[in-house]
Write a protein that holds these residues in place. Structure first.
Motif, PDB file in Angstrom:
ATOM      1  N   GLY A 156       0.795  -1.222   0.000  1.00  0.00           N
ATOM      2  CA  GLY A 156       0.000   0.000   0.000  1.00  0.00           C
ATOM      3  C   GLY A 156       0.828   1.272   0.000  1.00  0.00           C
ATOM      4  N   PHE A 157       2.062   1.215   0.488  1.00  0.00           N
ATOM      5  CA  PHE A 157       2.876   2.430   0.530  1.00  0.00           C
ATOM      6  C   PHE A 157       4.278   2.232  -0.039  1.00  0.00           C
ATOM      7  CE2 PHE A 157       3.378   0.385   4.667  1.00  0.00           C
ATOM      8  CZ  PHE A 157       4.751   0.378   4.843  1.00  0.00           C
ATOM      9  N   PHE A 158       4.537   1.081  -0.632  1.00  0.00           N
ATOM     10  CA  PHE A 158       5.875   0.807  -1.148  1.00  0.00           C
ATOM     11  C   PHE A 158       6.283   1.807  -2.221  1.00  0.00           C
ATOM     12  CE2 PHE A 158       9.045  -1.287  -3.788  1.00  0.00           C
ATOM     13  CZ  PHE A 158       9.992  -1.589  -2.826  1.00  0.00           C
ATOM     14  N   ASN A 159       5.387   2.139  -3.148  1.00  0.00           N
ATOM     15  CA  ASN A 159       5.724   3.103  -4.201  1.00  0.00           C
ATOM     16  C   ASN A 159       6.030   4.478  -3.613  1.00  0.00           C
ATOM     17  OD1 ASN A 159       5.456   1.176  -6.185  1.00  0.00           O
ATOM     18  ND2 ASN A 159       3.356   1.739  -6.686  1.00  0.00           N
ATOM     19  N   GLU A 160       5.258   4.882  -2.614  1.00  0.00           N
ATOM     20  CA  GLU A 160       5.499   6.169  -1.951  1.00  0.00           C
ATOM     21  C   GLU A 160       6.858   6.148  -1.251  1.00  0.00           C
ATOM     22  OE1 GLU A 160       3.774   8.711   1.805  1.00  0.00           O
ATOM     23  OE2 GLU A 160       2.384   7.388   0.743  1.00  0.00           O
ATOM     24  N   PHE A 161       7.167   5.048  -0.568  1.00  0.00           N
ATOM     25  CA  PHE A 161       8.456   4.897   0.098  1.00  0.00           C
ATOM     26  C   PHE A 161       9.588   5.002  -0.926  1.00  0.00           C
ATOM     27  CE2 PHE A 161      11.997   2.125   1.272  1.00  0.00           C
ATOM     28  CZ  PHE A 161      12.379   2.673   2.483  1.00  0.00           C
ATOM     29  N   THR A 162       9.448   4.302  -2.039  1.00  0.00           N
ATOM     30  CA  THR A 162      10.469   4.318  -3.080  1.00  0.00           C
ATOM     31  C   THR A 162      10.682   5.722  -3.624  1.00  0.00           C
ATOM     32  OG1 THR A 162       9.892   2.048  -3.672  1.00  0.00           O
ATOM     33  CG2 THR A 162      11.133   3.308  -5.302  1.00  0.00           C
ATOM     34  N   GLU A 163       9.606   6.442  -3.851  1.00  0.00           N
ATOM     35  CA  GLU A 163       9.710   7.817  -4.357  1.00  0.00           C
ATOM     36  C   GLU A 163      10.369   8.726  -3.325  1.00  0.00           C
ATOM     37  OE1 GLU A 163       9.832  10.786  -6.938  1.00  0.00           O
ATOM     38  OE2 GLU A 163       9.277   8.724  -7.405  1.00  0.00           O
ATOM     39  N   THR A 164      10.059   8.555  -2.066  1.00  0.00           N
ATOM     40  CA  THR A 164      10.692   9.331  -1.003  1.00  0.00           C
ATOM     41  C   THR A 164      12.200   9.081  -0.997  1.00  0.00           C
ATOM     42  OG1 THR A 164       8.703   9.259   0.368  1.00  0.00           O
ATOM     43  CG2 THR A 164      10.776   9.727   1.497  1.00  0.00           C
ATOM     44  N   ILE A 165      12.591   7.829  -1.110  1.00  0.00           N
ATOM     45  CA  ILE A 165      14.010   7.473  -1.117  1.00  0.00           C
ATOM     46  C   ILE A 165      14.698   8.096  -2.326  1.00  0.00           C
ATOM     47  CG2 ILE A 165      15.639   5.551  -1.340  1.00  0.00           C
ATOM     48  CD1 ILE A 165      14.260   5.895   1.454  1.00  0.00           C
TER      49      ILE A 165
END
Length: 161
Positions: free
Chosen positions: A144-153
């Motif tokens: 649910g938040f992996f893409n958001e985490f990846t973009e943050t990184i």
């Protein structure tokens, strides 16, 4: 005798035609199959990344044992550790590169599977990492938040692998 030779020749010829006919595949079928394989590979990569994303509380504890660090959050994906720290007030005048090197050494010595350590003292990044860590601990599906985490990184560490 002639009949059996003719029968064998016809049988061999028909088998040969059957084999050639199987090689005549519709190109649309190949494209669709390739697209499905690609889509499945992407999903497998995401699922593998999801299952390898974890909160490393033991590593965070060792990082906060450093006198320069007040609090820390550590999330690990594969062999990468992303460390969000709040520095102690006494470390404000110290060289941040030196502090980051100490943190990196502490992380790698605590978890030998970690090859790359990315450290940030950015308050927004710290808050996000705190939220991600809380979500993981509370069992929220990582997908649910992996893409958001990846973009943050990517934004915070543009050179991260």
């Amino acid at each position: 005798m002639k009949k059996s030779l003719i029968l064998i020749a016809i049988l061999l010829f028909s088998l040969d035609l059957t084999g050639c006919a199987r090689n005549n595949v519709n190109k649309n079928d190949l494209v669709n199959r390739d697209q499905n394989v690609t889509r499945n590979n992407i999903n497998n990569v995401r699922n593998n990344n999801d299952s390898r994303m974890r909160v490393a509380d033991d590593v965070a504890k060792k990082v906060t044992d450093l006198k320069e660090v007040d609090t820390a959050n550590v999330i690990v994906t594969k062999n990468n550790a992303y460390v969000a720290v709040k520095l102690s007030p006494t470390s404000q005048n110290e060289d941040t590169n030196s502090i980051e090197n100490k943190i990196s050494q502490r992380v790698k010595s605590t978890d030998r599977d970690i090859d790359n350590v990315y450290v940030s003292e950015n308050p927004d990044f710290y808050d996000r990492m705190n939220t991600y860590a809380s979500d993981i601990r509370n069992g929220r599906p990582i997908s649910g938040f992996f893409n958001e985490f990846t973009e943050t990184i990517r934004r915070v560490f543009p050179k991260a692998k």
